[in-house]
Design an enzyme around this catalytic site. Structure first.
Site, short mmCIF file in Angstrom:
data_model
loop_
_atom_site.label_atom_id
_atom_site.label_comp_id
_atom_site.label_asym_id
_atom_site.label_seq_id
_atom_site.Cartn_x
_atom_site.Cartn_y
_atom_site.Cartn_z
N THR A 19 53.31 31.04 26.12
CA THR A 19 54.61 31.61 26.49
C THR A 19 54.54 32.54 27.69
O THR A 19 55.56 32.96 28.20
CB THR A 19 55.19 32.41 25.30
OG1 THR A 19 54.16 33.32 24.88
CG2 THR A 19 55.56 31.51 24.14
N GLY A 20 53.33 32.90 28.10
CA GLY A 20 53.18 33.86 29.20
C GLY A 20 53.41 33.23 30.56
O GLY A 20 53.63 32.02 30.68
N ARG A 47 54.89 36.39 17.18
CA ARG A 47 56.17 36.74 17.79
C ARG A 47 56.89 35.53 18.38
O ARG A 47 58.11 35.44 18.36
CB ARG A 47 55.85 37.72 18.93
CG ARG A 47 56.90 38.69 19.29
CD ARG A 47 56.36 39.83 20.14
NE ARG A 47 55.34 39.43 21.10
CZ ARG A 47 54.23 40.11 21.30
NH1 ARG A 47 53.96 41.18 20.58
NH2 ARG A 47 53.37 39.72 22.22
N SER A 48 56.14 34.59 18.91
CA SER A 48 56.75 33.45 19.61
C SER A 48 56.72 32.16 18.81
O SER A 48 57.19 31.12 19.31
CB SER A 48 56.02 33.22 20.94
OG SER A 48 56.24 34.29 21.80
N CYS A 136 42.35 36.09 40.08
CA CYS A 136 43.20 35.37 41.04
C CYS A 136 42.95 35.76 42.50
O CYS A 136 42.92 34.89 43.38
CB CYS A 136 44.67 35.58 40.68
SG CYS A 136 45.05 37.24 40.09
N SER A 166 53.95 39.29 39.29
CA SER A 166 53.66 38.36 38.19
C SER A 166 52.18 38.33 37.83
O SER A 166 51.81 37.81 36.78
CB SER A 166 54.12 36.94 38.56
OG SER A 166 53.56 36.55 39.79
N GLY A 167 51.32 38.87 38.68
CA GLY A 167 49.90 39.00 38.34
C GLY A 167 49.70 39.80 37.06
O GLY A 167 48.72 39.62 36.35
N LYS A 220 35.98 43.59 40.54
CA LYS A 220 35.94 42.16 40.22
C LYS A 220 35.80 41.33 41.49
O LYS A 220 35.07 40.33 41.53
CB LYS A 220 37.22 41.73 39.47
CG LYS A 220 37.25 42.17 38.01
CD LYS A 220 38.51 41.67 37.29
CE LYS A 220 39.64 42.66 37.38
NZ LYS A 220 40.80 42.34 36.53
N ARG A 242 49.46 46.53 44.70
CA ARG A 242 50.60 45.79 44.14
C ARG A 242 51.79 45.96 45.07
O ARG A 242 52.09 47.08 45.49
CB ARG A 242 50.96 46.36 42.75
CG ARG A 242 52.05 45.58 42.05
CD ARG A 242 51.54 44.32 41.43
NE ARG A 242 50.58 44.63 40.37
CZ ARG A 242 49.77 43.73 39.82
NH1 ARG A 242 49.80 42.48 40.21
NH2 ARG A 242 48.91 44.08 38.89
N HIS A 249 49.84 36.04 45.79
CA HIS A 249 49.08 37.16 46.33
C HIS A 249 48.78 36.87 47.80
O HIS A 249 48.53 35.71 48.17
CB HIS A 249 47.73 37.32 45.61
CG HIS A 249 47.83 37.82 44.19
ND1 HIS A 249 49.00 38.24 43.59
CD2 HIS A 249 46.86 38.00 43.26
CE1 HIS A 249 48.75 38.63 42.34
NE2 HIS A 249 47.45 38.49 42.12
#
Ligand code: 25A
Ligand code: L14
Length: 340
Positions: A19-20, A47-48, A136, A166-167, A220, A242, A249
């Site tokens: 769902t993400g 929850r979903s 990403c 959205s990251g 990272k 951000r 990105h």
């Protein structure tokens, strides 16, 4: 070990965190690429459970993810966060499935290949049940760097990122929409998913701060780049920011080589590279921009120029949809490597 069993031509695939923001994109990507799945299971939290998600012409009903969910599953694509991945790793492996994990949980583990298909696809076979999908920002950077590295060794990379909301997940994308409306309506802003207001702002803070005051996102980009490129001698200096962009990105990248690489040689290498689109025509105001590349699969490169401040340097600008190449697409490409 059970994971050594051979992969069927039509595997059963589970999407964990379906769902993400990334999970939905995984379903979309599996459908668009015609992944030869015998069955696809959409898993999320309780929850979903019962929610329906679009898949191809139909729908999938979301099931609550439990350790039993993986019985009969061959490939499990995970994007439900690092703690969930750690919690379910054993259940996935003991069911005989291969876990392709988008979280940061296992990326630097020695027995976990960290794969970007354009760079190190050959290492995927060395897995022990888990293959990690890199961060990403790192993915789009190494896709751009690899064709250059094949021309000359890379000594140092300095990168600044411009990372989309959205990251941080689907809820963070909603927060950018909501704050933008609140800002324009003169209302107080609801700040929840980011440390500060993201609408009409830039936040130089992604993931947690480390002891040396860098962020974990910056760290990272250093260690994952060295692991994927299989070269610990590449020095990487990153600043991650951000920005109020929904998807894609962007990165400003400066590379120093051990020997000369001209702009023309770099462009030629990118033109020949898989997954790269050179979009570089300053005279016609052509360069990649995140607001215009949502939903694309390639890594776009522009603003290519010599860095006159060092001996063998290049500057360029890279944009990719981090929900696609930065997450869902790269994970599905890894799954494709597992097919017989
Ligand atoms: O730890 P990491 O690796 O840094 O990753 C953290 C998060 O970053 C996103 C992704 O968030 C991930 O969970 N992410 C990672 N890599 C990314 C990348 N490259 C990236 N984002 C972009 N680019 P996400 O929001 O995209 O997805 C989260 C998914 O995880 C599911 N999930 C959570 N707990 C779970 C679980 N699934 C199975 N078992 C569990 N125990 C989550 O599903 C979602 O699919 P869900 O069912 O929990 O939530 C569905 C909807 O519910 C709402 N909601 C969310 N949190 C709450 C909530 N409602 C009430 N209370 C809450 N606390 C939201 O509307 C959500 O969409
Ligand atoms: O390590 O833009 O995969 O918030 C993915 C999303 C790190 C942060 C990861 C973002 C996360 C990133």
């Amino acid at each position: 070990m059970s994971w050594l069993k051979s992969m069927p031509a039509n595997p059963v695939v589970a999407v964990a965190g379906a769902t993400g923001a990334v999970g939905r994109e995984m379903l979309l990507t599996l459908g668009q690429r015609g992944f030869p799945a015998a069955q696809i299971k959409a898993l999320a939290s309780a929850r979903s459970a019962g929610r329906k998600l679009p898949f191809l012409e139909g729908e999938l009903v979301v099931e609550e993810m439990t350790p039993e969910s993986f019985s009969g599953v061959d490939i499990a694509l995970f994007s439900a966060g690092a703690s969930i991945s750690k919690q379910f790793r054993e259940a996935v492996i003991s069911a005989g499935a291969v876990m392709i994990d988008n979280s940061s949980a296992f990326r630097m583990d020695a027995d976990v290949p960290l794969i970007v298909s354009e760079v190190n696809a050959h290492e995927a076979v060395n897995h022990s049940g888990v293959i990690a999908n890199p961060n990403c920002s790192t993915i789009q950077m190494v896709v751009a760097l690899k064709p250059l590295y094949d021309l000359a060794p890379i000594r140092r990379v300095v990168v600044s990122t411009y990372q989309a909301a959205s990251g941080a997940g689907a809820a963070a994308m909603d927060e950018l929409y909501n704050q933008t409306r609140q800002f324009l309506d003169g209302e107080p802003l609801t700040v929840d998913k980011f440390a500060h207001q993201i609408a009409f702002n830039c936040i130089p803070h992604i993931d947690v701060f480390l002891d040396d005051d860098s962020t974990k996102e910056e760290w990272k980009m250093v260690v994952e780049t060295q692991k994927i490129m299989a070269d610990d001698s590449i020095a990487v200096s990153a600043t991650c920011v951000r920005v109020p962009v929904l998807r894609c990105h962007a990165e400003s990248i400066n590379v120093e080589f051990a020997s000369p690489v001209s702009v023309a040689e770099a462009k030629e290498a990118w033109l020949a590279a898989a997954g790269v689109i050179l979009m570089d025509d300053p005279e016609n105001k052509l360069y990649p921009m995140p607001g215009l590349l949502s939903g694309t699969d390639d890594t776009y490169i522009g603003r290519v120029r010599k860095d006159h401040s060092v001996e063998n340097g290049l500057n360029f600008w890279v944009v990719a949809d981090q929900l696609r190449k930065g997450a869902a697409l790269n994970a599905v490409q890894i799954a494709e490597l597992l097919l017989p």
